[in-house]
Design a protein around this motif. Structure first.
Motif, mmCIF file in Angstrom:
data_model
loop_
_atom_site.group_PDB
_atom_site.id
_atom_site.type_symbol
_atom_site.label_atom_id
_atom_site.label_comp_id
_atom_site.label_asym_id
_atom_site.label_seq_id
_atom_site.Cartn_x
_atom_site.Cartn_y
_atom_site.Cartn_z
ATOM 1 N N VAL A 325 -27.745 -33.317 -12.181
ATOM 2 C CA VAL A 325 -28.193 -34.706 -12.099
ATOM 3 C C VAL A 325 -29.095 -34.909 -10.880
ATOM 4 O O VAL A 325 -28.702 -34.613 -9.752
ATOM 5 C CB VAL A 325 -26.988 -35.673 -12.017
ATOM 6 N N LEU A 326 -30.281 -35.419 -11.132
ATOM 7 C CA LEU A 326 -31.203 -35.707 -10.042
ATOM 8 C C LEU A 326 -30.612 -36.773 -9.134
ATOM 9 O O LEU A 326 -30.080 -37.781 -9.594
ATOM 10 C CB LEU A 326 -32.534 -36.191 -10.617
ATOM 11 N N LEU A 327 -30.652 -36.559 -7.836
ATOM 12 C CA LEU A 327 -30.133 -37.501 -6.843
ATOM 13 C C LEU A 327 -28.631 -37.711 -6.920
ATOM 14 O O LEU A 327 -28.124 -38.766 -6.549
ATOM 15 C CB LEU A 327 -30.853 -38.859 -6.971
ATOM 16 N N ILE A 328 -27.883 -36.705 -7.415
ATOM 17 C CA ILE A 328 -26.423 -36.814 -7.404
ATOM 18 C C ILE A 328 -25.916 -36.942 -5.973
ATOM 19 O O ILE A 328 -24.851 -37.481 -5.709
ATOM 20 C CB ILE A 328 -25.767 -35.585 -8.089
ATOM 21 N N GLU A 329 -26.736 -36.479 -5.018
ATOM 22 C CA GLU A 329 -26.323 -36.564 -3.617
ATOM 23 C C GLU A 329 -26.208 -38.005 -3.142
ATOM 24 O O GLU A 329 -25.552 -38.281 -2.134
ATOM 25 C CB GLU A 329 -27.303 -35.781 -2.731
ATOM 26 N N ARG A 330 -26.851 -38.950 -3.852
ATOM 27 C CA ARG A 330 -26.676 -40.360 -3.517
ATOM 28 C C ARG A 330 -25.219 -40.766 -3.706
ATOM 29 O O ARG A 330 -24.725 -41.675 -3.027
ATOM 30 C CB ARG A 330 -27.563 -41.227 -4.409
ATOM 31 N N VAL A 331 -24.539 -40.093 -4.639
ATOM 32 C CA VAL A 331 -23.125 -40.368 -4.893
ATOM 33 C C VAL A 331 -22.245 -39.522 -3.979
ATOM 34 O O VAL A 331 -21.332 -40.027 -3.324
ATOM 35 C CB VAL A 331 -22.775 -40.091 -6.369
ATOM 36 N N THR A 332 -22.521 -38.221 -3.924
ATOM 37 C CA THR A 332 -21.670 -37.327 -3.141
ATOM 38 C C THR A 332 -21.729 -37.620 -1.645
ATOM 39 O O THR A 332 -20.783 -37.310 -0.919
ATOM 40 C CB THR A 332 -22.059 -35.856 -3.389
ATOM 41 N N ASP A 333 -22.820 -38.232 -1.189
ATOM 42 C CA ASP A 333 -22.915 -38.591 0.229
ATOM 43 C C ASP A 333 -21.807 -39.553 0.640
ATOM 44 O O ASP A 333 -21.369 -39.554 1.798
ATOM 45 C CB ASP A 333 -24.284 -39.218 0.540
ATOM 46 N N TYR A 334 -21.356 -40.385 -0.293
ATOM 47 C CA TYR A 334 -20.270 -41.308 0.006
ATOM 48 C C TYR A 334 -18.992 -40.558 0.358
ATOM 49 O O TYR A 334 -18.192 -41.019 1.175
ATOM 50 C CB TYR A 334 -20.010 -42.229 -1.194
ATOM 51 N N PHE A 335 -18.808 -39.410 -0.252
ATOM 52 C CA PHE A 335 -17.609 -38.612 -0.006
ATOM 53 C C PHE A 335 -17.819 -37.635 1.150
ATOM 54 O O PHE A 335 -16.950 -37.504 2.019
ATOM 55 C CB PHE A 335 -17.243 -37.841 -1.276
ATOM 56 N N LEU A 336 -18.975 -36.989 1.161
ATOM 57 C CA LEU A 336 -19.225 -35.977 2.185
ATOM 58 C C LEU A 336 -19.556 -36.577 3.545
ATOM 59 O O LEU A 336 -19.523 -35.875 4.556
ATOM 60 C CB LEU A 336 -20.345 -35.040 1.726
ATOM 61 N N LEU A 337 -19.873 -37.868 3.588
ATOM 62 C CA LEU A 337 -20.039 -38.525 4.889
ATOM 63 C C LEU A 337 -18.777 -38.362 5.720
ATOM 64 O O LEU A 337 -18.837 -38.208 6.947
ATOM 65 C CB LEU A 337 -20.337 -40.017 4.699
ATOM 66 N N PHE A 338 -17.625 -38.358 5.045
ATOM 67 C CA PHE A 338 -16.354 -38.231 5.752
ATOM 68 C C PHE A 338 -16.140 -36.836 6.306
ATOM 69 O O PHE A 338 -15.100 -36.559 6.909
ATOM 70 C CB PHE A 338 -15.200 -38.631 4.825
ATOM 71 N N SER A 339 -17.132 -35.966 6.108
ATOM 72 C CA SER A 339 -17.063 -34.637 6.718
ATOM 73 C C SER A 339 -16.979 -34.757 8.228
ATOM 74 O O SER A 339 -16.291 -33.966 8.880
ATOM 75 C CB SER A 339 -18.284 -33.799 6.324
ATOM 76 N N PHE A 340 -17.677 -35.749 8.809
ATOM 77 C CA PHE A 340 -17.652 -35.857 10.268
ATOM 78 C C PHE A 340 -16.248 -36.234 10.760
ATOM 79 O O PHE A 340 -15.843 -35.857 11.855
ATOM 80 C CB PHE A 340 -18.711 -36.853 10.760
ATOM 81 N N VAL A 341 -15.491 -36.941 9.937
ATOM 82 C CA VAL A 341 -14.114 -37.303 10.298
ATOM 83 C C VAL A 341 -13.202 -36.084 10.200
ATOM 84 O O VAL A 341 -12.453 -35.776 11.139
ATOM 85 C CB VAL A 341 -13.580 -38.428 9.381
ATOM 86 N N ILE A 342 -13.271 -35.398 9.063
ATOM 87 C CA ILE A 342 -12.401 -34.231 8.874
ATOM 88 C C ILE A 342 -12.792 -33.095 9.817
ATOM 89 O O ILE A 342 -11.938 -32.367 10.327
ATOM 90 C CB ILE A 342 -12.415 -33.771 7.391
ATOM 91 N N PHE A 343 -14.105 -32.943 10.089
ATOM 92 C CA PHE A 343 -14.542 -31.944 11.067
ATOM 93 C C PHE A 343 -13.972 -32.284 12.450
ATOM 94 O O PHE A 343 -13.574 -31.399 13.202
ATOM 95 C CB PHE A 343 -16.069 -31.891 11.156
#
Length: 375
Positions: A325-343
């Motif tokens: 899916v083109l621009l699926i990262e627009r969706v996954t960014d909502y989840f992966l943004l929390f990488s900075f918290v878990i990191f």
């Protein structure tokens, strides 16, 4: 963006991270926030989407009954009008204030998360050894590390390019602080609801935050073996492109439903067609997938850690399933943004030599990704 200034700023972040690990310096984060705001506010007009926001800022009026730009959500238009009054039409100051707004929300959020995590860990006397590593439990102003992890990729990307989404995501992060509470009051539920609705008026993709809140509210913790199996399957699905048909089918179905058309249309409006099949491998996915293994292998006795890990893993699952899916990262960014918290939660558990090895790798890798986008 000026790469030299960005690199100097990051080197300064490493220096102050080391200072903060050894000494208690109140409000050190204030200097960090102000410098980052100056850096982003004075960026080049060549940074993607900056010219579009400039055009909107110049043409918008300060009348609160005039909302002529139907492309931007009402909440964002109101916010721009307020900032235009405050800045008296100064675009650089306007960019700085948007960045300041996001960083204040993120800083406040990470302080809340840190307090909840600290309180949780203090119940287990074995984790008091963390004090010997970096002084986390005795330093209430421990903020440079999480802020640096935030700006390494998402902080620059969200504050330099996708401003509306940046504000919305900051509100979703803040809502997560109330969602992870073991015992929630009626006020907590009200705040979560308010933040998601407020985020919607800045960008309609805020609705994705509802799923994140649900994930964080659930007490779901798998065995390490289960997480490893899920991690392996994510890689298998992504690298074999097994789900190429799924992305087209799901988004075509979404576009056929009135209730989901707003969200799907908002995603498609960025590049015309969200169901275009993509070729190649995303190094961004590879990075987060590899880091996912390290996060899973870390032995952490924490429900909070597990909840944010579940959000992170969900982001990887969606990334793999909807690779086509083109621009699926627009969706996954909502989840992966929390990488900075878990990191962040992961990093404060590390001994010095391992801490610096992983820390430099995390920051350097993400900077390469984001600087390629911001040019």
């Amino acid at each position: 963006m000026n790469i030299i200034l960005v690199l100097l700023f990051v080197i300064g972040c490493f220096l102050f991270t080391q200072i903060e690990r050894k000494y208690v310096i109140p409000y050190l984060n204030c200097g960090f926030i102000m410098l980052f705001c100056l850096l982003l506010a004075n960026r080049s007009m060549n940074v993607p989407d900056t010219d579009a926001y400039f055009a909107h800022f110049v043409t918008t009026t300060t009348a609160f009954d005039d909302f002529g730009d139907f492309y931007f959500e009402t909440g964002f238009q109101i916010f721009v009008k307020m900032l235009k009054i405050i800045t008296r039409g100064n675009f650089v100051l306007y960019l700085g204030l948007i960045t300041l707004t996001n960083l204040l929300i993120i800083n406040y959020s990470i302080n809340l998360i840190g307090k909840l995590f600290r309180a949780e860990q203090e119940k287990n006397i074995l984790d008091f050894t963390l004090v010997d590593y970096n002084g986390f439990f005795r330093n209430p102003y421990f903020a440079i590390l999480p802020l640096t992890l935030y700006i390494a990729f998402f902080g620059i990307y969200l504050n330099a390019i996708v401003l509306r989404v940046g504000i919305t995501l900051s509100l979703v992060v803040l809502s997560s602080c109330f969602a992870i509470k073991e015992k929630k009051s009626l006020f907590d539920y009200f705040v979560i609801f308010f933040l998601i609705v407020l985020g919607y008026y800045f960008h309609s993709t805020s609705l994705i935050g509802i799923l994140i809140v649900v994930l964080l509210s659930l007490k779901v913790k798998f065995e390490k073996r289960t997480y490893l199996i899920i991690w392996f399957l994510i890689g298998l699905i992504y690298f074999t492109n097994f789900s190429a048909w799924l992305g087209n089918s799901v988004f075509s179905f979404m576009l056929s439903l009135n209730e989901l058309t707003i969200l799907a249309t908002k995603l498609s409006s960025y590049d015309g067609n969200v169901v275009q099949e993509l070729q190649g491998i995303s190094m961004k996915f590879v990075f987060f997938w590899i880091m996912g293994l390290l996060l899973i292998l870390e032995n952490v006795k924490s429900e909070i850690y597990s909840k944010y890990l579940n959000v992170y893993i969900t982001g990887l699952v969606l990334f793999a399933l909807f690779r086509s899916v083109l621009l699926i990262e627009r969706v996954t960014d909502y989840f992966l943004l929390f990488s900075f918290v878990i990191f962040y939660l992961y990093m404060i558990l590390q001994k010095p030599h391992r801490f610096w090895l992983i820390y430099i790798f995390l920051i350097a890798t993400q900077l390469v990704f984001v600087l390629r986008i911001t040019k």
